[in-house]
Write a protein that holds these residues in place. Sequence first.
Motif, PDB file in Angstrom:
ATOM      1  N   TYR A   1       0.842  -1.203   0.000  1.00  0.00           N
ATOM      2  CA  TYR A   1       0.000   0.000   0.000  1.00  0.00           C
ATOM      3  C   TYR A   1       0.875   1.250   0.000  1.00  0.00           C
ATOM      4  CZ  TYR A   1      -4.061   2.907   1.268  1.00  0.00           C
ATOM      5  OH  TYR A   1      -5.076   3.837   1.282  1.00  0.00           O
ATOM      6  N   GLU A   2       1.877   1.267   0.886  1.00  0.00           N
ATOM      7  CA  GLU A   2       2.750   2.441   0.994  1.00  0.00           C
ATOM      8  C   GLU A   2       3.612   2.617  -0.251  1.00  0.00           C
ATOM      9  OE1 GLU A   2       4.836   1.733   4.600  1.00  0.00           O
ATOM     10  OE2 GLU A   2       3.030   1.902   5.848  1.00  0.00           O
ATOM     11  N   ALA A   3       4.109   1.504  -0.803  1.00  0.00           N
ATOM     12  CA  ALA A   3       4.922   1.610  -2.011  1.00  0.00           C
ATOM     13  C   ALA A   3       4.099   2.129  -3.176  1.00  0.00           C
ATOM     14  CB  ALA A   3       5.535   0.244  -2.344  1.00  0.00           C
ATOM     15  N   MET A   4       2.851   1.693  -3.279  1.00  0.00           N
ATOM     16  CA  MET A   4       1.979   2.200  -4.334  1.00  0.00           C
ATOM     17  C   MET A   4       1.697   3.682  -4.124  1.00  0.00           C
ATOM     18  SD  MET A   4       0.448   0.978  -7.069  1.00  0.00           S
ATOM     19  CE  MET A   4       0.699   2.488  -7.992  1.00  0.00           C
ATOM     20  N   SER A   5       1.600   4.108  -2.884  1.00  0.00           N
ATOM     21  CA  SER A   5       1.411   5.535  -2.594  1.00  0.00           C
ATOM     22  C   SER A   5       2.583   6.346  -3.126  1.00  0.00           C
ATOM     23  CB  SER A   5       1.264   5.754  -1.087  1.00  0.00           C
ATOM     24  OG  SER A   5       0.080   5.158  -0.588  1.00  0.00           O
ATOM     25  N   THR A   6       3.800   5.810  -2.995  1.00  0.00           N
ATOM     26  CA  THR A   6       4.985   6.494  -3.511  1.00  0.00           C
ATOM     27  C   THR A   6       4.923   6.631  -5.024  1.00  0.00           C
ATOM     28  OG1 THR A   6       6.315   5.650  -1.670  1.00  0.00           O
ATOM     29  CG2 THR A   6       7.505   6.425  -3.618  1.00  0.00           C
ATOM     30  N   ILE A   7       4.469   5.578  -5.699  1.00  0.00           N
ATOM     31  CA  ILE A   7       4.322   5.627  -7.161  1.00  0.00           C
ATOM     32  C   ILE A   7       3.349   6.737  -7.554  1.00  0.00           C
ATOM     33  CG2 ILE A   7       3.430   4.388  -9.178  1.00  0.00           C
ATOM     34  CD1 ILE A   7       6.080   3.281  -8.364  1.00  0.00           C
ATOM     35  N   LEU A   8       2.221   6.810  -6.866  1.00  0.00           N
ATOM     36  CA  LEU A   8       1.205   7.804  -7.210  1.00  0.00           C
ATOM     37  C   LEU A   8       1.671   9.216  -6.877  1.00  0.00           C
ATOM     38  CD1 LEU A   8      -2.042   5.976  -6.015  1.00  0.00           C
ATOM     39  CD2 LEU A   8      -1.047   6.050  -8.311  1.00  0.00           C
ATOM     40  N   ALA A   9       2.433   9.352  -5.788  1.00  0.00           N
ATOM     41  CA  ALA A   9       2.916  10.678  -5.388  1.00  0.00           C
ATOM     42  C   ALA A   9       3.886  11.266  -6.398  1.00  0.00           C
ATOM     43  CB  ALA A   9       3.576  10.593  -4.014  1.00  0.00           C
ATOM     44  N   ALA A  10       4.519  10.408  -7.190  1.00  0.00           N
ATOM     45  CA  ALA A  10       5.460  10.892  -8.200  1.00  0.00           C
ATOM     46  C   ALA A  10       4.744  11.568  -9.359  1.00  0.00           C
ATOM     47  CB  ALA A  10       6.313   9.730  -8.721  1.00  0.00           C
ATOM     48  N   GLY A  11       3.443  11.361  -9.455  1.00  0.00           N
ATOM     49  CA  GLY A  11       2.655  12.022 -10.486  1.00  0.00           C
ATOM     50  C   GLY A  11       2.732  11.343 -11.835  1.00  0.00           C
ATOM     51  N   GLU A  12       2.013  11.905 -12.784  1.00  0.00           N
ATOM     52  CA  GLU A  12       1.983  11.328 -14.119  1.00  0.00           C
ATOM     53  C   GLU A  12       3.258  11.691 -14.887  1.00  0.00           C
ATOM     54  OE1 GLU A  12      -1.631  12.133 -16.172  1.00  0.00           O
ATOM     55  OE2 GLU A  12      -2.895  11.549 -14.488  1.00  0.00           O
ATOM     56  N   PRO A  13       3.647  10.896 -15.881  1.00  0.00           N
ATOM     57  CA  PRO A  13       2.904   9.735 -16.371  1.00  0.00           C
ATOM     58  C   PRO A  13       3.068   8.525 -15.454  1.00  0.00           C
ATOM     59  CG  PRO A  13       4.954   9.953 -17.579  1.00  0.00           C
ATOM     60  CD  PRO A  13       4.875  11.138 -16.663  1.00  0.00           C
ATOM     61  N   PHE A  14       1.959   7.891 -15.115  1.00  0.00           N
ATOM     62  CA  PHE A  14       2.008   6.680 -14.311  1.00  0.00           C
ATOM     63  C   PHE A  14       2.512   5.512 -15.162  1.00  0.00           C
ATOM     64  CE2 PHE A  14      -1.748   8.640 -11.941  1.00  0.00           C
ATOM     65  CZ  PHE A  14      -0.928   9.165 -10.957  1.00  0.00           C
ATOM     66  N   PRO A  15       3.050   4.489 -14.526  1.00  0.00           N
ATOM     67  CA  PRO A  15       3.425   3.292 -15.288  1.00  0.00           C
ATOM     68  C   PRO A  15       2.195   2.595 -15.850  1.00  0.00           C
ATOM     69  CG  PRO A  15       3.576   2.887 -12.929  1.00  0.00           C
ATOM     70  CD  PRO A  15       3.324   4.351 -13.084  1.00  0.00           C
ATOM     71  N   ASP A  16       2.392   1.869 -16.950  1.00  0.00           N
ATOM     72  CA  ASP A  16       1.308   1.045 -17.483  1.00  0.00           C
ATOM     73  C   ASP A  16       0.962  -0.072 -16.499  1.00  0.00           C
ATOM     74  OD1 ASP A  16       1.441   2.480 -19.824  1.00  0.00           O
ATOM     75  OD2 ASP A  16       2.593   0.978 -20.905  1.00  0.00           O
ATOM     76  N   CYS A  17       2.011  -0.631 -15.917  1.00  0.00           N
ATOM     77  CA  CYS A  17       1.829  -1.829 -15.092  1.00  0.00           C
ATOM     78  C   CYS A  17       2.778  -1.793 -13.903  1.00  0.00           C
ATOM     79  CB  CYS A  17       2.089  -3.080 -15.934  1.00  0.00           C
ATOM     80  SG  CYS A  17       1.810  -4.633 -15.050  1.00  0.00           S
ATOM     81  N   VAL A  18       2.265  -2.156 -12.721  1.00  0.00           N
ATOM     82  CA  VAL A  18       3.071  -2.245 -11.501  1.00  0.00           C
ATOM     83  C   VAL A  18       3.198  -3.719 -11.127  1.00  0.00           C
ATOM     84  CG1 VAL A  18       3.142  -1.734  -9.040  1.00  0.00           C
ATOM     85  CG2 VAL A  18       2.451   0.038 -10.656  1.00  0.00           C
ATOM     86  N   PHE A  19       4.433  -4.168 -10.958  1.00  0.00           N
ATOM     87  CA  PHE A  19       4.703  -5.555 -10.565  1.00  0.00           C
ATOM     88  C   PHE A  19       5.143  -5.573  -9.107  1.00  0.00           C
ATOM     89  CE2 PHE A  19       8.277  -8.767 -10.274  1.00  0.00           C
ATOM     90  CZ  PHE A  19       7.449  -9.812  -9.954  1.00  0.00           C
ATOM     91  N   ALA A  20       4.383  -6.256  -8.266  1.00  0.00           N
ATOM     92  CA  ALA A  20       4.761  -6.429  -6.872  1.00  0.00           C
ATOM     93  C   ALA A  20       5.434  -7.786  -6.712  1.00  0.00           C
ATOM     94  CB  ALA A  20       3.540  -6.341  -5.965  1.00  0.00           C
TER      95      ALA A  20
END
Length: 338
Positions: free
Chosen positions: A228-247
């Motif tokens: 959850y927290e790692a995904m929050s970091t991805i979103l906080a970086a702003g667009e462009p978002f990645p197409d796909c996130v691999f956990a």
Amino acid sequence: MTDTPAEARRRATRVTLQDVANRAGVSLSTASRVLSNGSRRVGKPLADRVYQAMAELGYTANLQARAVATGQSAMIGVVVHDIADPYFSSIAAGLIEIAEARGLLVCMSSTAATEAAERDYVALMHAQRARAVILVGSRSDDGPAREALRAEIAAFTGAGGRTVCVGQNLLGVDTISPENTAGAEALAKALVAVGHRRFAVLAGPPAWSVALDPARVVHGAFTRDGGYEAMSTILAAGEPFPDCVFAVTDVMAVGALARLRAGGIEVPAGIAVAGFDDILTLRDVYPPLTTVRLPLKRMGQMAAELILSDADLERPRVIPVPGEVILRESTVPRPPPA
């Protein structure tokens, strides 16, 4: 005349294994082999006579005395990093199934994911004269702590114990080694094949190595909250978002899905998500999660079988376990622009 429960208990304290052997009509060594369930098996008819005699006489084995006499108890120690994680509990279920069928007691500990905590547990099992120890989990990048663990394992095995690792082959013992790198590469190729191009990775602690731009790798705990927290970091970086996130674990992927739901981002239309392990609880996750399937319960069974085998090999055995890419709805590619 049948004994009362109190009389049976008093009589049981005086019953010896020799009494059991006499009642069953077998030698003392045969009765002992039945109880120890060791490598020299006793035929079922004789074993049944011994068990019947034990029941009739109210015999209870003195496990502490047997451990002193033989140098080993009927205990197998198992270390996992998080028993609440279905990855670990599935492996544990497999090894317990095999151990119980052999009349062995499994003593499980959920420790911190550090070699220091594992070393303390191996030392405890050594003091308890455990028959074997199984270590389940990944290794850290703490070299001195790992060497201290290897030294403790060497002391344990030198005293007759056996050790198996489920994870990375870094301890110089028999190892069940899931092919994580090959599985991740196969998943990446499959995701590229369906159209994904910009990736991010929710990795574990920094010891986990991923061949990817460091800016696209976010480290976190191997837990739902870590994802959850790692995904929050991805979103906080702003667009462009990645197409796909691999956990790197399904449990982290579940946390990532929760964070995307909280942010109102649809999966996979907004961001696709994939995991690793194919834990049983994924059947209740929506959208169904793309992952790499490992035979977790079978891995636990394999670890127990290595512990209980009679092989006396000069070199540790390493058994690779391949993964299988499972594509599900969480990574359905975005439709092409109109």
